[in-house]
Design an enzyme around this catalytic site. Structure first.
Site, PDB file in Angstrom:
ATOM      1  N   ALA A  64       2.566   2.314   3.451  1.00 16.63           N
ATOM      2  CA  ALA A  64       3.787   1.553   3.735  1.00 16.63           C
ATOM      3  C   ALA A  64       4.952   2.069   2.904  1.00 16.63           C
ATOM      4  CB  ALA A  64       3.551   0.064   3.465  1.00 16.63           C
TER       5      ALA A  64
ATOM      6  N   LEU B 122       4.925  34.718  19.319  1.00 16.80           N
ATOM      7  CA  LEU B 122       4.058  35.444  20.236  1.00 16.80           C
ATOM      8  C   LEU B 122       3.841  36.846  19.680  1.00 16.80           C
ATOM      9  CD1 LEU B 122       2.628  35.541  23.034  1.00 16.80           C
ATOM     10  CD2 LEU B 122       4.787  36.431  23.957  1.00 16.80           C
ATOM     11  N   LYS B 123       2.582  37.203  19.512  1.00 13.96           N
ATOM     12  CA  LYS B 123       2.250  38.544  19.008  1.00 13.96           C
ATOM     13  C   LYS B 123       2.123  39.497  20.202  1.00 13.96           C
ATOM     14  CE  LYS B 123      -1.003  38.795  15.912  1.00 13.96           C
ATOM     15  NZ  LYS B 123      -2.300  38.536  15.238  1.00 13.96           N
TER      16      LYS B 123
ATOM     17  N   LYS C 204      -5.303   4.344  12.383  1.00 13.55           N
ATOM     18  CA  LYS C 204      -6.693   4.771  12.357  1.00 13.55           C
ATOM     19  C   LYS C 204      -7.285   4.489  10.972  1.00 13.55           C
ATOM     20  CE  LYS C 204      -6.331   9.618  10.897  1.00 13.55           C
ATOM     21  NZ  LYS C 204      -7.243   9.608   9.765  1.00 13.55           N
TER      22      LYS C 204
ATOM     23  N   GLY D  45       0.804  -1.219   0.000  1.00 11.12           N
ATOM     24  CA  GLY D  45       0.000   0.000   0.000  1.00 11.12           C
ATOM     25  C   GLY D  45       0.833   1.263   0.000  1.00 11.12           C
TER      26      GLY D  45
ATOM     27  N   HIS E 277      -6.924  13.642  15.396  1.00 10.81           N
ATOM     28  CA  HIS E 277      -5.781  14.562  15.392  1.00 10.81           C
ATOM     29  C   HIS E 277      -6.022  15.789  16.289  1.00 10.81           C
ATOM     30  CE1 HIS E 277      -4.304  12.022  12.349  1.00 10.81           C
ATOM     31  NE2 HIS E 277      -4.701  12.682  11.285  1.00 10.81           N
TER      32      HIS E 277
ATOM     33  N   ARG F  96      -3.701  28.314  17.981  1.00 12.45           N
ATOM     34  CA  ARG F  96      -3.646  29.750  18.229  1.00 12.45           C
ATOM     35  C   ARG F  96      -4.302  30.035  19.571  1.00 12.45           C
ATOM     36  NH1 ARG F  96      -2.466  32.016  12.815  1.00 12.45           N
ATOM     37  NH2 ARG F  96      -2.391  34.061  13.832  1.00 12.45           N
TER      38      ARG F  96
END
Length: 575
Positions: A101, A468-469, A232, A98, A324, A430
């Site tokens: 793999a 970092l804003k 999964k 597959g 996820h 975020r």
């Protein structure tokens, strides 16, 4: 858990690693190793970077602790278990013909070999129904192997050596006879050594149980551990997931099952706990007192592209959000674990998942991409895919607002969105902080206070970075402010290429480190959150909102964010 031995200077790689975990016995035969004391230099560490001696329970199961049974006194070591010459590991990739793999698993194994992270004695077998010789397997995977890491070794020589360890066994997935033949070949390569066996199931979920049954009954290791990596999807809902777990546990213990979610092996996801728990500047801010909302964003700039048949039976919620994004959310929001031991971390993740409020249909938006023309090029609709039914209501985009009902996160919206055929490819977290109370400089930003929002962005892919804003004065004689970045761009800071997620996860499975794999109760809690929503969407036949291929997604996603006082962070100028 990795045990590294060196006689003089420590190695810079995994070159002399010896795996001594020997749990998950599939027979009643147990071995005990007693050796004279030897003077050696040694280090013992697991993939979380800590020495074993500083962790509670880091050896995994009780059998593994008993099997190792070591003592260290003044630099002397006793009962260290088998040496590298006495051990071997056999890795069988089931479904070797597959795409997964060939494109991911074999290249990841080669990268581990290239980095000297595999034991001295190992062999790799491909198993699939296709008739193929050893040489044909090697030819089929050789084109996907790359020496992308560095040029310390002659690439062609390393490839030839690796391919020489790769073999093939053709067989049916439900045939005990064929797995008996695989066992015969494995024993031949193992040469009487203590054998550890790892099976990677790169196959459709409907044949997981058949393969596990045959592999367990006919091809388990008689002397070492046997482990199975399961890809999964782990079912379609709570019921089917529970049935799959019960079926697998007829033949395997929970310690033998490694449910892989490759996003947990991503470098920036791995860094989440480091960022939070080892930096004093962040941990005190990690709560509803300072955080206004958290966004988990996943987007792909392509459609199903021939995979519509598979995708249509699952959809974006099952394919991306339930696993996820939810796993990342759990890592982000969990309480500090007692230790870095796998079970302590997974216990905290389960607590977070069980604290999540039931998803309401009003807090979910689903979409499906439609055909679109841009720049003289035509982009197909989802239903233009020949493998997708013309009347399909399967969402290719979803956005949801999730709330965690505990003291740390009460009232903070966690917004997820995931979609295909969008304007860009990205995966990021975020964190938008609350506005400064009584901000003296609010007039400098006008009425749009979101421009003054401090935001921490963790970009998982591509262009891995953390920034970092902050608000900053523009140099000059006037008081003018802008939003600036404090930026850690990985490609600029670290010259070394970031390993693929499959490399880390495969190495962890070999070493018995379960921290980044999903436990059965985690899976149950994740499905418990999404199953009622999925059932309602399908029973009511809710039609997804159409959005053009290559756009930012359905307009409804923006209304959902506005409903909770949020603006999607990837819409701004810094996106």
């Amino acid at each position: 858990m990795a045990v590294c031995f060196h006689a003089s200077s420590p190695s810079s790689s995994c070159s002399s690693q010896i795996r001594t975990n020997r749990s998950e016995r599939t027979s009643s035969h147990k071995l005990s190793f007693r050796r004279p004391k030897r003077r050696i230099g040694f280090c013992i560490k697991s993939s979380n970077g800590l020495p074993i001696t500083s962790q509670v329970g880091s050896l995994g199961s009780s059998q593994e602790k008993a099997a190792l049974d070591f003592e260290v006194e003044g630099g002397w070591q006793q009962d260290i278990g088998p040496t590298s010459e006495e051990m071997t590991i056999s890795i069988t990739v089931v479904g070797a013909s597959g795409d997964l793999a060939k494109k991911k698993i074999f290249p990841a194994l080669f990268a581990l070999f290239y980095e000297n992270c595999l034991p001295k004695n190992f062999s790799i077998f491909g198993y699939a129904r296709s008739k193929m010789s050893d040489e044909e397997l090697r030819n089929s995977i050789s084109g996907t192997l790359t020496c992308r890491i560095d040029s310390r070794h002659k690439c062609e020589d390393k490839m030839e050596e690796f391919l020489g360890r790769c073999f093939y066994q053709a067989g049916q997935y439900g045939s005990e006879e064929d797995f008996s033949e695989l066992d015969r070949k494995l024993r031949q390569k193992e040469g009487g050594r203590i054998a550890q066996r790892l099976f990677y199931l790169s196959i459709p979920p409907n044949i997981f149980v058949d393969v596990v049954k045959c592999a367990t009954l006919r091809a388990s290791s008689p002397t070492g551990w046997t482990r199975v990596i399961v890809e999964k999807p782990f079912g379609r809902d709570s019921k089917s997931s529970g049935e799959l777990t019960r079926s697998l546990k007829q033949y395997l213990s929970e310690d033998q099952i490694f449910r892989i979610d490759h996003y947990l092996g991503k470098e920036l996801v791995e860094n989440l706990s480091v960022l939070r728990f080892s930096n004093l500047v962040f941990e005190p801010l990690w709560s509803r007192q300072y955080i206004r909302n958290v966004q988990l964003i996943f987007s792909e700039d392509f459609g199903t592209e021939g995979r519509g048949g598979y995708f249509d039976s699952y959809g974006i919620i099952r394919d991306i959000m339930q696993n996820h994004l939810l796993q990342i959310l759990a890592l982000f929001a969990m309480e500090p674990p007692v230790s870095l031991d796998a079970e302590d971390i997974r216990n905290e993740k389960v607590k977070v998942l069980r604290s999540m409020k039931n998803l309401q249909i009003d807090d979910v938006v689903v979409g499906q991409y439609k055909g679109h023309s841009k720049g003289g090029r035509a982009f197909p609709a989802y239903t233009d895919d020949a493998t997708v039914p013309k009347n399909s209501l399967t969402p290719t985009f979803a956005a949801a607002a999730i709330f965690i009902d505990n003291a740390r996160w009460d009232g903070v919206p966690f917004l997820m969105k995931a979609g295909k055929a969008l304007h860009t490819r990205r995966a990021e977290i975020r964190v938008q902080f609350r506005h400064v109370p009584g901000n003296l400089y609010k007039r400098s930003f006008g009425t749009d206070l979101d421009k003054a929002t401090n935001e921490l962005v963790i970009r998982v892919q591509p262009d891995e970075s953390i920034y970092l804003k902050i608000n900053n004065k523009i140099p000059g004689l006037t008081m003018r402010l802008d939003s600036s970045r404090l930026n850690l761009l990985y490609s600029a800071k670290y010259m070394r290429e970031i390993p693929d997620a499959y490399e880390r996860l495969l190495l962890d499975a070999i070493e018995g480190e379960r921290r980044l794999f999903i436990r059965s109760d985690e899976l149950d809690a994740a499905w418990a959150l999404f199953t009622p929503l999925l059932k309602e969407l399908e029973e009511k036949k809710i039609a997804p909102e159409l959005y053009p291929y290559g756009s930012r997604g359905p307009v409804g996603a923006h209304y959902l964010a506005a409903k909770h006082g949020v603006r999607w962070g990837d819409i701004g100028s810094d996106s």
